[in-house]
Design a protein around this motif. Structure first.
Motif, mmCIF file in Angstrom:
data_model
loop_
_atom_site.group_PDB
_atom_site.id
_atom_site.type_symbol
_atom_site.label_atom_id
_atom_site.label_comp_id
_atom_site.label_asym_id
_atom_site.label_seq_id
_atom_site.Cartn_x
_atom_site.Cartn_y
_atom_site.Cartn_z
ATOM 1 N N LEU A 1 -5.043 -5.587 5.111
ATOM 2 C CA LEU A 1 -4.255 -5.015 4.022
ATOM 3 C C LEU A 1 -5.142 -4.275 3.024
ATOM 4 C CD1 LEU A 1 -1.643 -7.817 3.271
ATOM 5 C CD2 LEU A 1 -1.303 -5.673 4.522
ATOM 6 N N ARG A 2 -6.362 -4.758 2.834
ATOM 7 C CA ARG A 2 -7.282 -4.059 1.932
ATOM 8 C C ARG A 2 -7.624 -2.677 2.484
ATOM 9 N NH1 ARG A 2 -9.993 -5.699 -2.416
ATOM 10 N NH2 ARG A 2 -9.401 -7.865 -2.071
ATOM 11 N N GLN A 3 -7.715 -2.549 3.799
ATOM 12 C CA GLN A 3 -7.965 -1.232 4.394
ATOM 13 C C GLN A 3 -6.755 -0.311 4.196
ATOM 14 O OE1 GLN A 3 -11.192 -1.349 5.150
ATOM 15 N NE2 GLN A 3 -10.825 -3.524 4.703
ATOM 16 N N ALA A 4 -5.565 -0.881 4.320
ATOM 17 C CA ALA A 4 -4.351 -0.099 4.083
ATOM 18 C C ALA A 4 -4.289 0.380 2.640
ATOM 19 C CB ALA A 4 -3.110 -0.930 4.426
ATOM 20 N N ALA A 5 -4.672 -0.511 1.709
ATOM 21 C CA ALA A 5 -4.670 -0.139 0.296
ATOM 22 C C ALA A 5 -5.721 0.924 0.009
ATOM 23 C CB ALA A 5 -4.916 -1.379 -0.564
ATOM 24 N N TRP A 6 -6.887 0.805 0.655
ATOM 25 C CA TRP A 6 -7.928 1.822 0.464
ATOM 26 C C TRP A 6 -7.440 3.181 0.931
ATOM 27 C CZ3 TRP A 6 -10.379 5.426 3.358
ATOM 28 C CH2 TRP A 6 -11.471 6.072 2.760
ATOM 29 N N ARG A 7 -6.830 3.226 2.109
ATOM 30 C CA ARG A 7 -6.345 4.503 2.634
ATOM 31 C C ARG A 7 -5.288 5.097 1.698
ATOM 32 N NH1 ARG A 7 -6.268 7.363 7.493
ATOM 33 N NH2 ARG A 7 -7.594 5.824 8.532
ATOM 34 N N PRO B 1 0.808 -1.232 0.000
ATOM 35 C CA PRO B 1 0.000 0.000 0.000
ATOM 36 C C PRO B 1 0.837 1.276 0.000
ATOM 37 C CG PRO B 1 -0.936 -1.606 1.504
ATOM 38 C CD PRO B 1 0.410 -2.160 1.084
ATOM 39 N N THR B 2 2.019 1.229 0.591
ATOM 40 C CA THR B 2 2.888 2.410 0.571
ATOM 41 C C THR B 2 3.309 2.739 -0.852
ATOM 42 O OG1 THR B 2 3.713 1.731 2.743
ATOM 43 C CG2 THR B 2 4.943 3.452 1.607
ATOM 44 N N LEU B 3 3.551 1.709 -1.669
ATOM 45 C CA LEU B 3 3.884 1.946 -3.077
ATOM 46 C C LEU B 3 2.703 2.533 -3.829
ATOM 47 C CD1 LEU B 3 5.874 -1.323 -3.938
ATOM 48 C CD2 LEU B 3 6.783 0.890 -3.176
ATOM 49 N N SER C 1 -12.356 12.537 -8.435
ATOM 50 C CA SER C 1 -12.913 11.388 -7.719
ATOM 51 C C SER C 1 -12.821 11.523 -6.209
ATOM 52 C CB SER C 1 -12.171 10.108 -8.140
ATOM 53 O OG SER C 1 -10.823 10.149 -7.677
ATOM 54 N N GLY C 2 -11.958 12.430 -5.738
ATOM 55 C CA GLY C 2 -11.670 12.505 -4.309
ATOM 56 C C GLY C 2 -10.574 11.559 -3.879
ATOM 57 N N TYR C 3 -10.172 10.662 -4.780
ATOM 58 C CA TYR C 3 -9.106 9.698 -4.508
ATOM 59 C C TYR C 3 -7.807 10.161 -5.157
ATOM 60 C CZ TYR C 3 -12.483 6.272 -2.789
ATOM 61 O OH TYR C 3 -13.444 5.626 -2.063
ATOM 62 N N ALA C 4 -6.682 9.766 -4.554
ATOM 63 C CA ALA C 4 -5.383 10.012 -5.187
ATOM 64 C C ALA C 4 -5.122 8.970 -6.263
ATOM 65 C CB ALA C 4 -4.274 9.975 -4.142
ATOM 66 N N SER C 5 -5.562 7.735 -6.033
ATOM 67 C CA SER C 5 -5.428 6.658 -7.015
ATOM 68 C C SER C 5 -6.791 6.013 -7.220
ATOM 69 C CB SER C 5 -4.406 5.604 -6.562
ATOM 70 O OG SER C 5 -4.411 4.500 -7.456
ATOM 71 N N PHE C 6 -7.609 6.625 -8.072
ATOM 72 C CA PHE C 6 -8.889 5.997 -8.366
ATOM 73 C C PHE C 6 -8.698 4.765 -9.244
ATOM 74 C CE2 PHE C 6 -13.118 5.398 -10.142
ATOM 75 C CZ PHE C 6 -13.861 5.413 -8.960
ATOM 76 N N ARG C 7 -7.572 4.686 -9.938
ATOM 77 C CA ARG C 7 -7.266 3.466 -10.691
ATOM 78 C C ARG C 7 -7.335 2.243 -9.782
ATOM 79 N NH1 ARG C 7 -3.658 -0.351 -11.080
ATOM 80 N NH2 ARG C 7 -2.640 0.598 -9.281
ATOM 81 N N LEU D 1 -0.189 10.586 -0.464
ATOM 82 C CA LEU D 1 0.707 11.044 0.610
ATOM 83 C C LEU D 1 0.164 12.270 1.333
ATOM 84 C CD1 LEU D 1 4.213 10.674 -1.097
ATOM 85 C CD2 LEU D 1 2.962 9.002 0.289
ATOM 86 N N ASP D 2 -1.096 12.646 1.024
ATOM 87 C CA ASP D 2 -1.683 13.844 1.631
ATOM 88 C C ASP D 2 -2.496 13.538 2.878
ATOM 89 O OD1 ASP D 2 -0.592 15.514 -0.289
ATOM 90 O OD2 ASP D 2 -2.284 15.245 -1.661
ATOM 91 N N GLY D 3 -2.439 12.317 3.339
ATOM 92 C CA GLY D 3 -3.119 11.940 4.572
ATOM 93 C C GLY D 3 -2.292 10.896 5.298
ATOM 94 N N GLU D 4 -2.899 10.233 6.245
ATOM 95 C CA GLU D 4 -2.191 9.204 6.988
ATOM 96 C C GLU D 4 -2.303 7.858 6.271
ATOM 97 O OE1 GLU D 4 -2.457 10.606 11.615
ATOM 98 O OE2 GLU D 4 -4.237 9.652 10.757
ATOM 99 N N LEU D 5 -1.245 7.084 6.352
ATOM 100 C CA LEU D 5 -1.223 5.712 5.854
ATOM 101 C C LEU D 5 -1.257 4.766 7.046
ATOM 102 C CD1 LEU D 5 1.613 6.074 3.176
ATOM 103 C CD2 LEU D 5 -0.861 6.151 2.793
ATOM 104 N N LEU D 6 -1.562 3.502 6.793
ATOM 105 C CA LEU D 6 -1.466 2.528 7.878
ATOM 106 C C LEU D 6 -0.017 2.104 8.050
ATOM 107 C CD1 LEU D 6 -4.478 0.043 7.810
ATOM 108 C CD2 LEU D 6 -4.204 2.213 9.020
ATOM 109 N N ASP D 7 0.475 2.211 9.257
ATOM 110 C CA ASP D 7 1.827 1.768 9.577
ATOM 111 C C ASP D 7 1.896 0.250 9.390
ATOM 112 O OD1 ASP D 7 4.211 0.987 10.750
ATOM 113 O OD2 ASP D 7 3.994 2.295 12.489
ATOM 114 N N PRO D 8 2.798 -0.257 8.541
ATOM 115 C CA PRO D 8 2.880 -1.710 8.335
ATOM 116 C C PRO D 8 3.204 -2.495 9.598
ATOM 117 C CG PRO D 8 4.008 -0.555 6.566
ATOM 118 C CD PRO D 8 3.675 0.477 7.617
#
Length: 389
Positions: free
Chosen positions: A273-279, A153-155, A170-176, A285-292
Protein backbone atom coordinates in the motif's frame (compact mmCIF):
# COMPACT_ATOMS: atom_id res chain seq x y z
CA UNK A 1 -27.90 8.11 6.28
CA UNK A 2 -24.40 8.42 7.77
CA UNK A 3 -23.34 11.89 8.78
CA UNK A 4 -20.05 13.33 7.63
CA UNK A 5 -17.99 16.45 8.11
CA UNK A 6 -14.62 17.78 7.00
CA UNK A 7 -11.57 19.65 8.25
CA UNK A 8 -9.84 21.89 5.71
CA UNK A 9 -6.39 23.38 6.30
CA UNK A 10 -5.46 26.55 4.41
CA UNK A 11 -2.38 28.65 3.89
CA UNK A 12 -2.55 32.29 4.97
CA UNK A 13 -0.79 34.28 2.24
CA UNK A 14 0.30 37.79 1.39
CA UNK A 15 -1.99 38.96 -1.46
CA UNK A 16 0.82 40.96 -3.06
CA UNK A 17 3.68 38.45 -3.26
CA UNK A 18 2.07 35.10 -2.41
CA UNK A 19 4.31 34.32 0.55
CA UNK A 20 2.80 32.57 3.59
CA UNK A 21 2.38 34.94 6.54
CA UNK A 22 2.16 34.00 10.26
CA UNK A 23 -1.21 35.57 10.99
CA UNK A 24 -3.32 32.66 12.26
CA UNK A 25 -3.40 34.15 15.75
CA UNK A 26 -4.69 37.48 14.43
CA UNK A 27 -7.37 35.79 12.32
CA UNK A 28 -8.56 33.64 15.21
CA UNK A 29 -8.70 36.60 17.58
CA UNK A 30 -11.09 38.30 15.17
CA UNK A 31 -13.12 35.10 14.97
CA UNK A 32 -13.24 34.68 18.75
CA UNK A 33 -14.20 38.32 19.30
CA UNK A 34 -17.23 37.93 17.06
CA UNK A 35 -18.49 40.31 14.38
CA UNK A 36 -19.19 43.97 14.89
CA UNK A 37 -22.85 44.82 14.84
CA UNK A 38 -25.37 42.17 13.83
CA UNK A 39 -24.11 38.62 14.11
CA UNK A 40 -23.87 36.60 10.87
CA UNK A 41 -26.11 33.59 10.45
CA UNK A 42 -23.03 31.42 9.91
CA UNK A 43 -19.75 31.12 11.85
CA UNK A 44 -17.70 27.95 11.35
CA UNK A 45 -15.45 26.30 13.86
CA UNK A 46 -11.85 27.41 13.31
CA UNK A 47 -8.61 26.23 14.90
CA UNK A 48 -4.87 26.80 14.92
CA UNK A 49 -2.46 24.30 13.43
CA UNK A 50 1.22 23.55 13.98
CA UNK A 51 2.34 26.64 12.07
CA UNK A 52 1.06 30.21 12.24
CA UNK A 53 0.94 30.34 8.44
CA UNK A 54 -2.03 27.99 8.33
CA UNK A 55 -5.60 27.85 9.53
CA UNK A 56 -8.11 25.04 9.94
CA UNK A 57 -11.82 25.39 9.17
CA UNK A 58 -14.09 22.63 10.48
CA UNK A 59 -17.64 21.89 9.33
CA UNK A 60 -20.51 20.55 11.36
CA UNK A 61 -21.65 16.97 10.66
CA UNK A 62 -24.25 16.71 7.89
CA UNK A 63 -26.30 13.95 6.34
CA UNK A 64 -26.89 15.83 3.08
CA UNK A 65 -24.09 16.37 0.55
CA UNK A 66 -25.76 19.63 -0.42
CA UNK A 67 -25.61 20.95 3.13
CA UNK A 68 -21.97 19.92 3.49
CA UNK A 69 -21.10 21.58 0.17
CA UNK A 70 -22.76 24.78 1.33
CA UNK A 71 -20.80 24.85 4.57
CA UNK A 72 -17.50 24.11 2.83
CA UNK A 73 -18.00 27.09 0.53
CA UNK A 74 -19.29 29.36 3.28
CA UNK A 75 -16.41 28.39 5.57
CA UNK A 76 -13.86 29.31 2.93
CA UNK A 77 -15.50 32.66 2.32
CA UNK A 78 -15.82 33.40 6.02
CA UNK A 79 -12.18 32.59 6.77
CA UNK A 80 -11.04 34.71 3.84
CA UNK A 81 -13.18 37.63 5.02
CA UNK A 82 -11.30 37.57 8.34
CA UNK A 83 -7.93 37.21 6.62
CA UNK A 84 -8.74 40.29 4.54
CA UNK A 85 -9.06 42.32 7.74
CA UNK A 86 -5.46 41.56 8.68
CA UNK A 87 -4.12 42.14 5.16
CA UNK A 88 -4.00 38.54 3.97
CA UNK A 89 -5.93 35.89 2.04
CA UNK A 90 -6.44 32.15 2.49
CA UNK A 91 -5.41 29.76 -0.26
CA UNK A 92 -6.23 26.08 -0.67
CA UNK A 93 -2.69 24.88 -1.37
CA UNK A 94 -1.29 21.61 -0.02
CA UNK A 95 2.18 23.17 0.21
CA UNK A 96 3.54 26.66 -0.33
CA UNK A 97 4.90 27.23 -3.84
CA UNK A 98 7.22 29.91 -2.45
CA UNK A 99 10.06 29.30 0.05
CA UNK A 100 9.02 29.81 3.65
CA UNK A 101 10.42 29.48 7.14
CA UNK A 102 7.35 28.60 9.23
CA UNK A 103 6.58 30.11 12.63
CA UNK A 104 5.37 27.51 15.11
CA UNK A 105 2.20 27.97 17.14
CA UNK A 106 3.02 28.15 20.85
CA UNK A 107 1.03 25.46 22.67
CA UNK A 108 2.18 22.71 25.03
CA UNK A 109 1.40 20.05 22.42
CA UNK A 110 3.14 21.81 19.55
CA UNK A 111 6.12 22.73 21.74
CA UNK A 112 6.50 19.02 22.56
CA UNK A 113 6.29 18.09 18.87
CA UNK A 114 8.98 20.59 17.96
CA UNK A 115 11.25 19.39 20.74
CA UNK A 116 10.85 15.75 19.80
CA UNK A 117 10.75 15.82 16.00
CA UNK A 118 13.13 18.73 15.37
CA UNK A 119 13.50 19.63 11.66
CA UNK A 120 10.61 17.40 10.62
CA UNK A 121 8.27 19.53 12.74
CA UNK A 122 9.94 22.86 11.97
CA UNK A 123 9.54 22.32 8.22
CA UNK A 124 6.04 20.86 8.40
CA UNK A 125 3.90 23.44 6.64
CA UNK A 126 1.40 21.28 4.76
CA UNK A 127 -2.34 21.56 4.36
CA UNK A 128 -4.48 18.44 4.34
CA UNK A 129 -8.14 17.60 4.07
CA UNK A 130 -9.69 15.20 6.59
CA UNK A 131 -13.11 13.60 6.22
CA UNK A 132 -14.99 12.23 9.25
CA UNK A 133 -17.79 9.70 8.70
CA UNK A 134 -20.02 8.40 11.49
CA UNK A 135 -19.85 4.76 12.59
CA UNK A 136 -22.06 2.86 15.01
CA UNK A 137 -19.24 1.44 17.13
CA UNK A 138 -15.50 1.03 17.34
CA UNK A 139 -15.90 -2.49 15.96
CA UNK A 140 -17.69 -1.17 12.89
CA UNK A 141 -15.07 1.55 12.59
CA UNK A 142 -12.20 -0.93 12.56
CA UNK A 143 -14.05 -3.14 10.09
CA UNK A 144 -14.32 -0.08 7.85
CA UNK A 145 -10.63 0.84 8.22
CA UNK A 146 -9.66 -2.72 7.33
CA UNK A 147 -11.76 -2.64 4.15
CA UNK A 148 -10.99 0.81 2.68
CA UNK A 149 -7.17 0.62 2.83
CA UNK A 150 -6.70 -0.36 -0.81
CA UNK A 151 -8.70 2.61 -2.09
CA UNK A 152 -7.00 5.38 -0.10
CA UNK A 153 -4.14 5.96 -2.60
CA UNK A 154 -6.76 6.69 -5.26
CA UNK A 155 -8.09 9.50 -3.06
CA UNK A 156 -4.54 10.85 -2.73
CA UNK A 157 -4.20 10.96 -6.51
CA UNK A 158 -7.62 12.51 -7.00
CA UNK A 159 -6.98 15.29 -4.46
CA UNK A 160 -3.32 15.92 -5.35
CA UNK A 161 -2.66 19.66 -4.98
CA UNK A 162 0.93 20.20 -3.83
CA UNK A 163 3.43 20.09 -6.72
CA UNK A 164 5.72 22.87 -5.45
CA UNK A 165 8.04 22.81 -2.44
CA UNK A 166 10.58 25.36 -1.26
CA UNK A 167 10.38 27.43 -4.44
CA UNK A 168 10.69 24.61 -6.96
CA UNK A 169 8.59 22.02 -8.77
CA UNK A 170 9.00 18.87 -6.70
CA UNK A 171 8.14 16.54 -9.57
CA UNK A 172 5.34 15.16 -7.39
CA UNK A 173 1.61 15.80 -7.71
CA UNK A 174 1.23 15.57 -3.92
CA UNK A 175 4.51 16.45 -2.26
CA UNK A 176 2.50 17.04 0.91
CA UNK A 177 2.18 13.26 1.11
CA UNK A 178 5.97 12.89 1.02
CA UNK A 179 6.50 15.57 3.66
CA UNK A 180 3.75 14.17 5.88
CA UNK A 181 5.13 10.64 5.75
CA UNK A 182 8.23 11.78 7.63
CA UNK A 183 6.16 11.55 10.82
CA UNK A 184 7.01 8.31 12.60
CA UNK A 185 3.51 6.77 12.58
CA UNK A 186 2.26 8.16 9.27
CA UNK A 187 1.13 5.97 6.41
CA UNK A 188 -0.93 2.83 5.77
CA UNK A 189 -1.60 0.19 8.39
CA UNK A 190 -1.97 -3.57 8.38
CA UNK A 191 -5.42 -5.14 8.84
CA UNK A 192 -6.39 -4.81 12.51
CA UNK A 193 -9.18 -7.36 12.74
CA UNK A 194 -10.77 -5.91 15.86
CA UNK A 195 -11.13 -2.75 17.92
CA UNK A 196 -9.13 -4.43 20.67
CA UNK A 197 -6.19 -5.01 18.33
CA UNK A 198 -6.36 -1.39 17.16
CA UNK A 199 -6.37 -0.02 20.71
CA UNK A 200 -3.55 -2.37 21.66
CA UNK A 201 -1.38 -1.04 18.82
CA UNK A 202 -2.18 2.58 19.72
CA UNK A 203 -1.22 1.88 23.34
CA UNK A 204 1.99 0.13 22.26
CA UNK A 205 2.95 3.06 20.03
CA UNK A 206 2.27 5.47 22.86
CA UNK A 207 4.45 3.37 25.12
CA UNK A 208 7.45 3.86 22.84
CA UNK A 209 7.64 7.47 23.96
CA UNK A 210 7.71 8.61 20.31
CA UNK A 211 4.09 8.78 19.17
CA UNK A 212 1.76 11.33 20.78
CA UNK A 213 -1.21 10.31 18.63
CA UNK A 214 -1.09 7.97 15.61
CA UNK A 215 -0.88 9.66 12.22
CA UNK A 216 -2.30 6.68 10.32
CA UNK A 217 -3.79 7.31 6.86
CA UNK A 218 -7.15 6.46 8.42
CA UNK A 219 -8.01 6.06 12.09
CA UNK A 220 -10.72 6.11 14.69
CA UNK A 221 -11.33 9.64 15.91
CA UNK A 222 -10.31 10.16 19.52
CA UNK A 223 -13.06 12.77 20.02
CA UNK A 224 -15.99 11.74 17.83
CA UNK A 225 -17.82 8.50 16.93
CA UNK A 226 -16.29 8.58 13.46
CA UNK A 227 -13.58 7.21 11.25
CA UNK A 228 -11.20 9.89 10.02
CA UNK A 229 -9.72 9.62 6.52
CA UNK A 230 -6.55 11.73 6.26
CA UNK A 231 -4.84 11.01 2.93
CA UNK A 232 -6.03 13.98 0.86
CA UNK A 233 -4.42 17.31 0.12
CA UNK A 234 -6.63 20.30 0.77
CA UNK A 235 -8.51 20.66 -2.50
CA UNK A 236 -7.89 23.70 -4.69
CA UNK A 237 -11.45 23.61 -6.02
CA UNK A 238 -14.24 23.31 -3.46
CA UNK A 239 -16.11 21.03 -5.85
CA UNK A 240 -13.25 18.55 -5.51
CA UNK A 241 -13.55 18.74 -1.72
CA UNK A 242 -17.24 17.90 -1.95
CA UNK A 243 -16.50 15.02 -4.33
CA UNK A 244 -13.87 13.52 -2.01
CA UNK A 245 -16.31 13.71 0.91
CA UNK A 246 -19.00 11.94 -1.11
CA UNK A 247 -16.60 9.18 -2.15
CA UNK A 248 -15.30 8.72 1.40
CA UNK A 249 -18.78 8.35 2.85
CA UNK A 250 -19.63 5.85 0.11
CA UNK A 251 -16.43 3.89 0.85
CA UNK A 252 -17.36 3.74 4.54
CA UNK A 253 -20.93 2.66 3.75
CA UNK A 254 -19.72 -0.02 1.34
CA UNK A 255 -17.12 -1.33 3.79
CA UNK A 256 -19.62 -1.50 6.65
CA UNK A 257 -22.07 -3.40 4.46
CA UNK A 258 -19.39 -5.85 3.34
CA UNK A 259 -18.43 -6.46 6.98
CA UNK A 260 -22.01 -7.13 8.00
CA UNK A 261 -22.35 -9.56 5.10
CA UNK A 262 -19.28 -11.46 6.26
CA UNK A 263 -16.91 -10.44 3.47
CA UNK A 264 -13.29 -10.55 4.55
CA UNK A 265 -10.99 -7.54 4.02
CA UNK A 266 -8.28 -7.45 1.39
CA UNK A 267 -5.12 -8.66 3.16
CA UNK A 268 -2.71 -6.62 1.03
CA UNK A 269 0.33 -5.62 3.08
CA UNK A 270 1.02 -2.10 4.29
CA UNK A 271 4.34 -2.27 2.40
CA UNK A 272 2.51 -2.69 -0.92
CA UNK A 273 0.00 0.00 0.00
CA UNK A 274 2.92 2.35 0.63
CA UNK A 275 4.03 1.79 -2.97
CA UNK A 276 0.51 2.56 -4.17
CA UNK A 277 0.51 5.76 -2.11
CA UNK A 278 3.92 6.73 -3.49
CA UNK A 279 2.75 6.28 -7.07
CA UNK A 280 -0.39 8.34 -6.36
CA UNK A 281 1.71 11.05 -4.73
CA UNK A 282 4.22 11.12 -7.58
CA UNK A 283 1.90 11.14 -10.58
CA UNK A 284 -1.58 12.09 -9.40
CA UNK A 285 -3.88 11.29 -12.32
CA UNK A 286 -1.19 11.97 -14.94
CA UNK A 287 0.31 8.50 -14.72
CA UNK A 288 -0.64 4.98 -13.79
CA UNK A 289 -1.98 4.06 -10.35
CA UNK A 290 -1.84 0.67 -8.70
CA UNK A 291 -5.03 -1.26 -9.33
CA UNK A 292 -6.47 -2.08 -5.86
CA UNK A 293 -7.48 -5.51 -7.13
CA UNK A 294 -4.34 -6.70 -8.95
CA UNK A 295 -1.69 -4.41 -7.41
CA UNK A 296 -0.38 -3.77 -10.94
CA UNK A 297 -0.04 -0.38 -12.66
CA UNK A 298 -3.17 0.68 -14.50
CA UNK A 299 -4.30 3.88 -16.21
CA UNK A 300 -5.64 6.34 -13.64
CA UNK A 301 -8.95 6.68 -15.50
CA UNK A 302 -9.55 2.92 -15.15
CA UNK A 303 -8.77 2.98 -11.43
CA UNK A 304 -11.21 5.87 -10.94
CA UNK A 305 -13.79 3.87 -12.85
CA UNK A 306 -13.17 0.90 -10.57
CA UNK A 307 -13.58 3.13 -7.50
CA UNK A 308 -16.88 4.46 -8.78
CA UNK A 309 -18.13 0.95 -9.56
CA UNK A 310 -17.08 -0.21 -6.08
CA UNK A 311 -19.16 2.47 -4.31
CA UNK A 312 -21.94 3.01 -6.84
CA UNK A 313 -24.67 1.34 -4.80
CA UNK A 314 -23.93 3.50 -1.76
CA UNK A 315 -23.76 6.66 -3.87
CA UNK A 316 -27.12 5.85 -5.42
CA UNK A 317 -28.70 5.22 -2.02
CA UNK A 318 -27.64 8.67 -0.77
CA UNK A 319 -28.49 10.38 -4.06
CA UNK A 320 -24.86 11.42 -4.58
CA UNK A 321 -24.14 9.31 -7.66
CA UNK A 322 -24.77 12.01 -10.33
CA UNK A 323 -22.57 14.52 -8.52
CA UNK A 324 -19.80 11.97 -8.01
CA UNK A 325 -19.86 10.76 -11.60
CA UNK A 326 -19.81 14.30 -12.98
CA UNK A 327 -17.02 15.29 -10.56
CA UNK A 328 -14.78 12.41 -11.58
CA UNK A 329 -15.31 13.22 -15.26
CA UNK A 330 -14.59 16.91 -14.61
CA UNK A 331 -11.30 16.26 -12.82
CA UNK A 332 -10.19 13.83 -15.52
CA UNK A 333 -10.97 16.55 -18.06
CA UNK A 334 -9.55 19.67 -16.41
CA UNK A 335 -6.93 18.11 -14.17
CA UNK A 336 -6.24 17.88 -10.47
CA UNK A 337 -5.23 20.84 -8.35
CA UNK A 338 -1.58 19.94 -8.99
CA UNK A 339 -2.08 19.98 -12.76
CA UNK A 340 -3.93 23.29 -12.57
CA UNK A 341 -1.17 24.82 -10.42
CA UNK A 342 1.42 23.83 -13.02
CA UNK A 343 -0.73 25.26 -15.79
CA UNK A 344 -1.00 28.52 -13.83
CA UNK A 345 2.79 28.58 -13.48
CA UNK A 346 3.21 28.20 -17.22
CA UNK A 347 0.83 31.09 -17.83
CA UNK A 348 2.12 33.44 -15.13
CA UNK A 349 5.78 32.51 -15.22
CA UNK A 350 6.11 33.02 -11.46
CA UNK A 351 5.26 31.11 -8.31
CA UNK A 352 3.56 34.23 -6.95
CA UNK A 353 1.25 33.95 -9.94
CA UNK A 354 0.40 30.38 -8.91
CA UNK A 355 -0.61 31.59 -5.45
CA UNK A 356 -2.71 34.40 -6.93
CA UNK A 357 -4.48 31.91 -9.18
CA UNK A 358 -5.03 29.47 -6.31
CA UNK A 359 -6.41 32.21 -4.06
CA UNK A 360 -9.03 33.03 -6.67
CA UNK A 361 -10.03 29.41 -7.25
CA UNK A 362 -10.25 28.75 -3.49
CA UNK A 363 -13.20 31.15 -3.23
CA UNK A 364 -14.78 30.61 -6.65
CA UNK A 365 -18.41 29.46 -6.65
CA UNK A 366 -18.91 27.65 -9.99
CA UNK A 367 -22.46 27.50 -11.30
CA UNK A 368 -22.47 23.70 -11.08
CA UNK A 369 -21.06 23.55 -7.56
CA UNK A 370 -24.20 22.79 -5.59
CA UNK A 371 -25.40 19.18 -5.58
CA UNK A 372 -28.72 20.14 -3.99
CA UNK A 373 -30.81 23.22 -3.15
CA UNK A 374 -28.52 25.58 -1.27
CA UNK A 375 -27.30 29.07 -2.06
CA UNK A 376 -24.75 31.52 -0.79
CA UNK A 377 -25.07 35.19 -0.02
CA UNK A 378 -22.38 37.70 0.86
CA UNK A 379 -23.45 41.04 2.27
CA UNK A 380 -21.78 44.33 1.38
CA UNK A 381 -19.92 44.14 4.69
CA UNK A 382 -18.40 40.83 3.65
CA UNK A 383 -20.33 38.74 6.18
CA UNK A 384 -21.06 35.31 4.78
CA UNK A 385 -24.54 33.93 5.25
CA UNK A 386 -25.52 30.34 4.60
CA UNK A 387 -29.05 30.35 3.22
CA UNK A 388 -31.27 27.32 2.73
CA UNK A 389 -32.77 27.17 -0.71
Amino acid sequence: MRTFGVEEEFLIVDPDNGSPVPLAGDVLRLHDAGPEGEAPSFRPTMAVELQQEQLEVITSPHSSLGALAAEIRAGRLYADSLAWKVGARIAALGTSPLPVTPHATATDRYDALLEKFALTAREQLTCGYHVHVSVDSDEEGIAVLDRIRSWLPTLTALSSNSPFWNGADSGYASFRTQAWNRWSSAGPTEVFGSARAYQSLVAELSGTGVVMSPDFDARLSARHPTVEIRVSDVCLDSRDAVLIAALVRALVDTAARDWKEGQRPDMVSAAVLRQAAWRASRFGLDGELLDPKTRKPLAASHVLGALYAHVRDSLEETGDAPYAKEGLQRILGQGTGAARQRQAHERAGTLAGVVAYATGVTHLVPADHQPAGKAYLASEAGTVALVAG
